[in-house]
Write an enzyme that holds these catalytic residues in place. Structure first.
Site, mmCIF file in Angstrom:
data_model
loop_
_atom_site.group_PDB
_atom_site.id
_atom_site.type_symbol
_atom_site.label_atom_id
_atom_site.label_comp_id
_atom_site.label_asym_id
_atom_site.label_seq_id
_atom_site.Cartn_x
_atom_site.Cartn_y
_atom_site.Cartn_z
ATOM 1 N N ALA A 130 0.850 -1.184 0.000
ATOM 2 C CA ALA A 130 0.000 0.000 0.000
ATOM 3 C C ALA A 130 0.886 1.235 0.000
ATOM 4 C CB ALA A 130 -0.921 0.008 1.222
ATOM 5 N N ALA A 132 0.338 5.335 0.768
ATOM 6 C CA ALA A 132 -0.576 6.398 1.185
ATOM 7 C C ALA A 132 0.125 7.746 1.137
ATOM 8 C CB ALA A 132 -1.110 6.103 2.580
ATOM 9 N N SER A 133 -0.551 8.764 1.636
ATOM 10 C CA SER A 133 -0.045 10.132 1.501
ATOM 11 C C SER A 133 1.199 10.388 2.330
ATOM 12 C CB SER A 133 -1.137 11.117 1.915
ATOM 13 O OG SER A 133 -1.544 10.858 3.256
ATOM 14 N N GLN A 136 4.579 4.535 3.155
ATOM 15 C CA GLN A 136 4.485 3.425 2.208
ATOM 16 C C GLN A 136 4.722 2.119 2.955
ATOM 17 O OE1 GLN A 136 5.922 4.199 -1.808
ATOM 18 N NE2 GLN A 136 7.194 2.342 -1.687
ATOM 19 N N LYS A 151 6.477 -0.269 7.496
ATOM 20 C CA LYS A 151 5.944 1.041 7.129
ATOM 21 C C LYS A 151 7.036 2.085 7.243
ATOM 22 C CE LYS A 151 2.129 4.208 8.258
ATOM 23 N NZ LYS A 151 0.919 4.399 9.088
ATOM 24 N N ASP A 286 -8.650 8.531 12.628
ATOM 25 C CA ASP A 286 -8.394 8.541 11.189
ATOM 26 C C ASP A 286 -9.052 7.304 10.574
ATOM 27 O OD1 ASP A 286 -7.419 9.571 8.838
ATOM 28 O OD2 ASP A 286 -5.435 8.689 9.040
#
Length: 551
Positions: A130, A132-133, A136, A151, A286
Site C-alpha cells: 500500500a 498512502a499520503s 508506504q 511502514k 483517522d
C-alpha cells in the site's frame, strides 16, 4: 516561501483544470480571478483521451501532498455529497497513492535499523502493499517466520507539510482578523491543533505507542482487532508490525459473498466508536476506509481490524461528560436540557436566552429522528447547527474537531455498509449505560482509590494552608481596595484626557474656520497678511497648542 507554495497550488489546480468542478453562477470577481485557468489545455491520459474530472481531482491531490490527499480521502467517504464518479476515483487515495522507489525505501529501512534488510528479514517484497499520503508499506517475513509489514515515512514529506500548514495559518489569521465569525470559529487554534496532529503522524514510534494502547483496550474483544507492534524493529521513521488478513471494509461485494451480517457489522462500528470515546477516552481519529478491514473468521459476528493509529484523540472529563449528556438529551428530545448544557459548559455565552436556544435546536434536530441513516446527512445537520451557533455566538470547540471528523467518517462508512441502520437505537442504550455506570458506587469507589494517595499526601498541609489564607485576607482586602482606587483614578484620567482632546479639536476647528475667513480674501483679493486679525492668530495658536499638549 509560502508565496511560492501558493503559486504551486494554483499551477496544479490550473494544470488539471479544477475550475471545471466549480459551480455555475460564481461572482464576477471569482470568474475573473480564474480566467488564467482557461489558458491551460484540458489534461489528457497517456492514451490521449480527455481526463475525467474525478481523475483530475485525484491527481491534483496526489501532486500537492498529504494535506490535500487527506482532504480527498474525506470527500471519498461522502457519497451523499460527492458524485459517484468522483468518489470512485478518490477511493484510490485511501492506499493507492503513487509510490516512491523501492531503492529509497530499502535505504531508509537499513539506515534506521542499522542492518541490511536480508539480515533482519527472511524475505522482503519489493513491490509496495500500500502507498498512502504520508507513508508506504511493504510486506516481509521475520527470521522466526512471522508475517509482518514494514511502514516507512515518505522522504522529504516534512517540508511539504510545513509549507502547507504555514499557508493554512496565514489564511486562518486573515479569517480570524477580517471576518465577523473569525474569533468565534477559532481558525488559528484549529490549524495549530491540526499541525500538531499531522506532525505527530510523521513519528512512527508515536503511532506504534498508540497502536499498543488501542490493542490493550480491545484485547480479546469480539468487536475490534488491532495488530501487534514489534518494538525491536521500530524507529521514528520505520514501523514493523503484524500483518493482518481481512477484507477491505469498502469491498461490499466480497463481504456479501461470504454472507457477512451487514446490519451487525454497521451496529458494531457504532459500538466501537462510542466505546472508544466514552469508555476508553482514546479513539482512532483517522477511520477512513483505507484503514479498516473486516476479519473473515465469523461472517455472522463480524470483527473489525484497524490499522494506522497515527492520529488518535481524547477528551477532557468535562467535555466527555457534557457531550454524553448532550447526545442523550437529544435522543430523548429534551431540547431544554441540551440548551442548558450548552450554557453550563461555556459553549455559548451565559447571556443567551435558554428558551431561544432551545427552540433553535429543536428546529434543527427534530427532522432527523426516527429516520434510517440513508435519509440523514450529518454533514447537513452540522451545517444547520453551525448556522444556529452563529446566531447565538457559540464558539467552535477546537478539542472536538477531531471527534467531529471521526463522526463524519463513521457516517460515510455506515452509509456504504447498511443504509437502514438506526443510529439512535444503537447509540442510545450505550450512553444510558455509560452515564449510569459513571455514578455507580463501584466507579466512585475506584476514583476514590485512584486519588486517595495524592489526597492523603496533601492532607497534612491543609491546616497550614487554611491558616496562611486567613492571615492574608486583610492584605488581600487592602490590595483589592488599592487596585479599585487605581482603576478609578485611571478611568478618571482617561475621561479627563478625552475631554481635553475634544476641547482641543473644537478649538483647532474654530481656529481653522476663522483663519479661512481671513485667508480667503487674501487669496482672492490680495489682502495683506498683516490684515489677519490678532484674535484669529491667537485662536489658531491656542488650538495647535491644545492639540500638542492635551496630555
Amino acid at each position: 516561501m509560502v508565496f511560492f507554495r501558493l503559486l504551486t497550488i494554483l499551477r496544479v489546480f490550473a494544470r488539471y483544470r479544477l475550475d471545471k468542478l466549480l459551480p455555475e453562477g460564481l461572482p464576477f470577481a471569482a470568474r475573473a480571478a480564474l480566467f488564467f485557468f482557461k489558458l491551460f489545455p484540458q489534461p489528457r491520459t497517456a492514451s490521449g483521451e480527455k481526463m475525467a474530472r474525478g481523475e483530475c481531482l485525484r491527481r491534483a491531490c496526489e501532486d500537492l501532498g498529504p494535506i490535500f490527499v487527506k482532504f480527498g480521502q474525506l470527500l471519498s467517504t461522502r457519497p451523499d455529497l460527492v458524485p459517484d464518479d468522483i468518489v470512485r476515483e478518490l477511493n484510490h487515495l485511501q492506499d493507492n497513492v503513487a509510490p516512491f522507489p523501492n531503492d529509497e525505501f530499502q535505504r531508509i529501512v537499513e539506515t534506521s535499523l542499522g542492518a541490511k534488510v536480508s539480515d533482519v528479514f527472511a524475505s522482503y517484497e519489493a513491490s509496495p502493499l500500500a502507498s498512502a499520503s504520508v507513508a508506504q508499506v511493504h510486506t516481509a517475513v521475520l527470521k522466526d517466520g512471522r508475517d509482518v509489514v514494514i511502514k516507512v515515512v515518505r522522504p522529504g514529506i516534512e517540508k511539504i507539510i510545513a509549507k502547507d500548514v504555514q499557508l493554512l495559518l496565514l489564511v486562518a489569521r486573515w479569517v480570524e482578523k477580517n471576518t465577523l465569525d473569525g474569533k468565534r470559529l477559532h481558525p488559528v487554534e484549529i490549524v495549530q491543533d491540526y499541525r500538531t496532529t499531522i506532525f505527530d503522524e510523521l513519528d512512527l514510534q508515536r503511532e506504534a505507542a498508540n497502536g499498543s494502547q488501542l490493542r490493550r483496550n480491545f484485547l480479546n474483544s469480539p468487536l475490534l482487532y488491532v495488530p501487534e507492534v514489534y518494538w525491536d524493529y521500530t524507529r521514528s521513521n520505520v514501523l514493523v508490525m503484524e500483518r493482518i488478513y481481512g477484507i477491505p471494509v469498502t469491498d461490499v461485494a466480497a463481504l456479501s459473498a461470504q454472507q457477512t451480517d451487514m446490519k451487525k457489522l454497521a451496529e458494531r462500528g457504532v459500538e466501537i466508536f462510542f466505546t472508544q470515546v466514552f469508555e476508553h477516552n482514546f479513539f482512532h481519529a483517522d477511520m477512513h476506509p483505507g484503514n479498516i478491514f473486516v476479519a473473515t473468521k465469523n461472517p455472522q459476528l463480524p470483527q473489525y481490524i484497524a490499522v494506522d493509529m497515527a492520529i488518535v484523540g481524547s477528551l477532557t472529563r468535562e467535555d466527555q461528560y457534557y457531550l454524553a449528556r448532550n447526545l442523550l438529551a437529544m435522543f430523548r428530545r429534551d431540547y431544554r436540557q441540551v440548551a442548558e448544557l450548552h450554557v453550563q459548559s461555556g459553549w455559548v455565552p451565559a447571556t443567551v436566552r435558554v428558551e431561544e436556544l432551545e427552540a433553535a435546536i429543536r428546529t434543527v434536530c427534530e427532522p432527523i429522528f426516527e429516520k434510517p441513516l440513508k435519509e440523514i446527512s450529518f454533514a447537513n445537520v452540522l451545517l444547520s447547527l453551525f448556522r444556529t451557533a452563529r446566531r447565538f455566538d457559540m464558539e467552535v470547540q477546537p478539542q472536538l474537531v477531531l471527534l467531529q471528523k471521526t463522526l463524519l467518517n463513521i457516517e460515510g462508512l455506515g452509509r456504504q455498509l447498511y443504509p437502514d441502520l438506526d443510529l439512535w437505537v444503537t447509540a442510545h442504550p450505550f450512553l444510558e449505560r455509560w452515564l449510569k455506570n459513571r455514578f455507580h458506587p463501584k466507579t466512585l469507589w475506584g476514583e476514590l482509590k485512584r486519588y486517595a494517595p495524592e489526597w492523603m499526601e496533601k492532607f497534612p498541609q491543609v491546616p497550614d494552608l487554611v491558616f496562611n489564607s486567613l492571615q492574608q485576607l486583610p492584605q488581600i482586602s487592602e490590595r483589592m481596595e488599592q487596585l479599585s482606587n487605581d482603576i478609578a483614578k485611571r478611568n478618571a484620567n482617561e475621561q479627563q484626557q478625552k475631554r481635553r482632546t475634544a476641547i482641543a479639536l473644537l478649538a483647532f476647528a474654530a481656529a481653522g474656520y476663522f483663519l479661512w475667513q481671513d485667508l480667503a480674501p487674501m487669496l482672492v483679493e490680495n489682502v495683506a497678511l498683516s490684515d489677519i486679525s490678532p484674535s484669529t492668530i491667537a485662536l489658531a495658536v491656542v488650538g495647535i497648542a491644545a492639540l500638542l499638549f492635551r496630555k
